[in-house]
Scaffold this active site. Structure first.
Site, PDB file in Angstrom:
ATOM      1  N   TRP A 107       0.819  -1.208   0.000  1.00  0.00           N
ATOM      2  CA  TRP A 107       0.000   0.000   0.000  1.00  0.00           C
ATOM      3  C   TRP A 107       0.857   1.264   0.000  1.00  0.00           C
ATOM      4  O   TRP A 107       0.346   2.365   0.014  1.00  0.00           O
ATOM      5  CB  TRP A 107      -0.905   0.019   1.231  1.00  0.00           C
ATOM      6  CG  TRP A 107      -0.203  -0.374   2.497  1.00  0.00           C
ATOM      7  CD1 TRP A 107       0.508   0.428   3.338  1.00  0.00           C
ATOM      8  CD2 TRP A 107      -0.161  -1.685   3.054  1.00  0.00           C
ATOM      9  NE1 TRP A 107       1.005  -0.298   4.387  1.00  0.00           N
ATOM     10  CE2 TRP A 107       0.600  -1.606   4.241  1.00  0.00           C
ATOM     11  CE3 TRP A 107      -0.696  -2.916   2.666  1.00  0.00           C
ATOM     12  CZ2 TRP A 107       0.855  -2.720   5.040  1.00  0.00           C
ATOM     13  CZ3 TRP A 107      -0.445  -4.022   3.470  1.00  0.00           C
ATOM     14  CH2 TRP A 107       0.308  -3.920   4.640  1.00  0.00           C
ATOM     15  N   GLU A 135      -4.842   1.049   6.503  1.00  0.00           N
ATOM     16  CA  GLU A 135      -4.907   1.477   7.906  1.00  0.00           C
ATOM     17  C   GLU A 135      -6.069   0.796   8.634  1.00  0.00           C
ATOM     18  O   GLU A 135      -5.940   0.421   9.798  1.00  0.00           O
ATOM     19  CB  GLU A 135      -5.035   3.000   7.995  1.00  0.00           C
ATOM     20  CG  GLU A 135      -3.755   3.753   7.698  1.00  0.00           C
ATOM     21  CD  GLU A 135      -2.655   3.476   8.714  1.00  0.00           C
ATOM     22  OE1 GLU A 135      -2.967   3.101   9.853  1.00  0.00           O
ATOM     23  OE2 GLU A 135      -1.475   3.648   8.348  1.00  0.00           O
ATOM     24  N   LEU A 192      -9.714 -11.777   9.320  1.00  0.00           N
ATOM     25  CA  LEU A 192      -9.090 -10.568   9.850  1.00  0.00           C
ATOM     26  C   LEU A 192      -9.642 -10.187  11.229  1.00  0.00           C
ATOM     27  O   LEU A 192      -9.009  -9.440  11.962  1.00  0.00           O
ATOM     28  CB  LEU A 192      -9.296  -9.384   8.889  1.00  0.00           C
ATOM     29  CG  LEU A 192      -8.332  -9.304   7.702  1.00  0.00           C
ATOM     30  CD1 LEU A 192      -8.733  -8.166   6.775  1.00  0.00           C
ATOM     31  CD2 LEU A 192      -6.901  -9.127   8.167  1.00  0.00           C
ATOM     32  N   GLY A 193     -10.828 -10.685  11.563  1.00  0.00           N
ATOM     33  CA  GLY A 193     -11.401 -10.402  12.877  1.00  0.00           C
ATOM     34  C   GLY A 193     -11.881  -8.964  13.022  1.00  0.00           C
ATOM     35  O   GLY A 193     -11.788  -8.158  12.105  1.00  0.00           O
ATOM     36  N   TYR A 223      -6.750   8.328  15.371  1.00  0.00           N
ATOM     37  CA  TYR A 223      -5.496   7.798  14.846  1.00  0.00           C
ATOM     38  C   TYR A 223      -5.562   7.630  13.329  1.00  0.00           C
ATOM     39  O   TYR A 223      -4.660   8.052  12.598  1.00  0.00           O
ATOM     40  CB  TYR A 223      -5.134   6.452  15.473  1.00  0.00           C
ATOM     41  CG  TYR A 223      -4.036   5.780  14.669  1.00  0.00           C
ATOM     42  CD1 TYR A 223      -2.720   6.210  14.791  1.00  0.00           C
ATOM     43  CD2 TYR A 223      -4.332   4.787  13.728  1.00  0.00           C
ATOM     44  CE1 TYR A 223      -1.715   5.660  13.999  1.00  0.00           C
ATOM     45  CE2 TYR A 223      -3.332   4.236  12.938  1.00  0.00           C
ATOM     46  CZ  TYR A 223      -2.026   4.676  13.082  1.00  0.00           C
ATOM     47  OH  TYR A 223      -1.041   4.149  12.285  1.00  0.00           O
ATOM     48  N   ASP A 278       1.104   4.926  16.464  1.00  0.00           N
ATOM     49  CA  ASP A 278       0.689   3.529  16.608  1.00  0.00           C
ATOM     50  C   ASP A 278       1.570   2.850  17.652  1.00  0.00           C
ATOM     51  O   ASP A 278       2.359   3.508  18.342  1.00  0.00           O
ATOM     52  CB  ASP A 278       0.747   2.798  15.257  1.00  0.00           C
ATOM     53  CG  ASP A 278       2.173   2.591  14.761  1.00  0.00           C
ATOM     54  OD1 ASP A 278       3.124   3.147  15.354  1.00  0.00           O
ATOM     55  OD2 ASP A 278       2.354   1.855  13.769  1.00  0.00           O
ATOM     56  N   CYS A 295      20.621   1.951  15.205  1.00  0.00           N
ATOM     57  CA  CYS A 295      19.508   2.906  15.198  1.00  0.00           C
ATOM     58  C   CYS A 295      20.024   4.304  14.877  1.00  0.00           C
ATOM     59  O   CYS A 295      21.022   4.749  15.461  1.00  0.00           O
ATOM     60  CB  CYS A 295      18.811   2.910  16.562  1.00  0.00           C
ATOM     61  SG  CYS A 295      17.478   4.140  16.694  1.00  0.00           S
ATOM     62  N   CYS A 313      19.087   8.681  22.353  1.00  0.00           N
ATOM     63  CA  CYS A 313      18.055   7.891  23.038  1.00  0.00           C
ATOM     64  C   CYS A 313      18.345   7.777  24.527  1.00  0.00           C
ATOM     65  O   CYS A 313      19.305   7.118  24.947  1.00  0.00           O
ATOM     66  CB  CYS A 313      17.964   6.502  22.402  1.00  0.00           C
ATOM     67  SG  CYS A 313      16.687   5.464  23.160  1.00  0.00           S
ATOM     68  N   THR A 337     -11.176 -10.326  22.444  1.00  0.00           N
ATOM     69  CA  THR A 337     -10.365  -9.294  23.089  1.00  0.00           C
ATOM     70  C   THR A 337     -10.589  -9.257  24.593  1.00  0.00           C
ATOM     71  O   THR A 337      -9.637  -9.113  25.362  1.00  0.00           O
ATOM     72  CB  THR A 337     -10.698  -7.903  22.492  1.00  0.00           C
ATOM     73  OG1 THR A 337     -10.542  -7.963  21.072  1.00  0.00           O
ATOM     74  CG2 THR A 337      -9.771  -6.846  23.058  1.00  0.00           C
TER      75      THR A 337
END
Length: 357
Positions: free
Chosen positions: A28, A45, A88-89, A128, A146, A208, A214, A306
């Site tokens: 995508w 998304e 996919l639920g 979001y 996310d 990183c 960090c 869930t």
């Protein structure tokens, strides 16, 4: 801890340079610097909510093959969309996906709004998703957060407040870092960093691009962040499933669940309510769609949602054709079950019930 404007500029530049070299190739996505198809971004998304990239890939391709544009999706039957969503639920996403496609097609001539405010007015799009689509599809100055980005930001700033309490602070700090230039690529860069380097376990801090800044790495606590509150144990619910076979041709009864509620609009093997008691009781038996002589199959069907675990006992019976024809629902062959949008828990029940002879 706060970064100066000069430090923020350096962090942004190093992150985008890293993304230009190491970005994931996803179906995508467009190449860095290019604007992608908003329909593709929105569809991905919605699919990616509560679902992994690896799982979503084949579904994304299949949806585009059947419905190449949002107008094609809007014209589809809901049953077809639900059927394509199987596996996919969280099926409310599929229902809202279809509603949203209809609104975009009918009220916006197939063109997605290009701002967070406009996107938020569409069905099934929350803060979001609106933020992510605005940034990635339209390069708006927006800062989606996310799970991957939560991890990156909490480690960068060494935020030790547990989730979900720390979410507002993560959002605030993430927004302050988001550049005006290429915000969509920047958001995807953070997602990729969290998925490939700043991983939940054994982060590869040595490679990183933000390692020098960090605070979590400097303090030696990066692998422990973000911290999470202990979750309460999930309750267990039980219920009956009623496997009803028609005597003359062996067809099985399925029916459609109500539109609202868990697994809304999908098909099921008829069943009782699910309640948090030790074993199914006579009240649940009274919820059978017909009074019959039932045989209880050995064992139960387990499934985890869930918020709860489920154990289903399967009761089976065979009905004469004249009695069966008076019942509400659809009679189908075993092979024909594949044509119905059955959620995973119902597929488990079917597999278990096929031991009944």
């Amino acid at each position: 801890m706060h970064f100066t404007n000069q430090e923020i500029h350096r962090l942004n530049r190093s992150m985008l340079e890293w993304y230009d070299r190491h970005h994931r190739t996803l179906p995508w996505r467009s190449e860095p610097g290019d604007l992608p198809n908003p329909y593709h971004v929105w569809l991905s998304e919605i699919m990616l909510q509560q679902t992994t990239v690896q799982t979503v890939g084949p579904y994304f391709h299949a949806f585009l093959q059947r419905w190449p544009t949002v107008k094609d999706l809007a014209r589809a039957e809901l049953d077809d969309v639900l059927h394509g969503w199987q596996g996919l639920g969280y099926y409310a996403r599929a229902r809202n996906l279809h509603k949203c496609a209809k609104v975009v097609a009918d009220e916006h001539d197939g063109i997605f709004p290009d701002t967070e405010e406009g996107l938020l007015k569409l069905p099934g799009i929350g803060p979001y998703t609106a933020c992510a689509v605005a940034a990635i599809a339209f390069n708006r100055h927006a800062s989606p957060v996310d799970g991957n980005i939560e991890r990156v930001i909490s480690r960068l700033f060494a935020l030790e407040t547990p989730l979900p309490d720390v979410k507002p602070e993560i959002k605030e700090k993430s927004s302050a870092l988001t550049p005006s230039d290429r915000p969509g690529d920047y958001a995807q860069a953070l997602m990729d960093l969290g998925a490939t380097i700043c991983t939940p376990r054994n982060p590869a801090c040595g490679i990183c691009p933000w390692q020098a800044d960090c605070e979590g790495r400097k303090s030696g606590i990066a692998p422990d962040l973000p911290k999470k509150r202990k979750k309460a144990a999930k309750p267990t619910r039980v219920g009956y499933a009623f496997w009803i076979r028609r005597e003359d041709d062996g067809r099985i009864l399925v029916r459609r669940r109500p539109e609202k509620g868990l697994l809304g609009g999908l098909y099921e093997v008829p069943g009782s309510d699910w309640r948090a008691i030790e074993t199914p009781d006579d009240v649940m038996l009274s919820e059978a769609p017909i009074t019959a002589k039932w045989s209880e199959l050995e064992g139960t069907v387990g499934h985890t949602f869930t918020h709860f675990h489920l154990n289903v006992s399967v009761l089976a019976t065979t009905l004469p054709a004249d009695q069966a024809d008076q019942m509400d629902g659809s009679w189908t062959t075993i092979d024909g079950l594949a044509d119905f949008a059955l959620p995973t828990v119902m597929k488990k029940i079917v597999r278990h019930a096929l031991t009944y002879r």
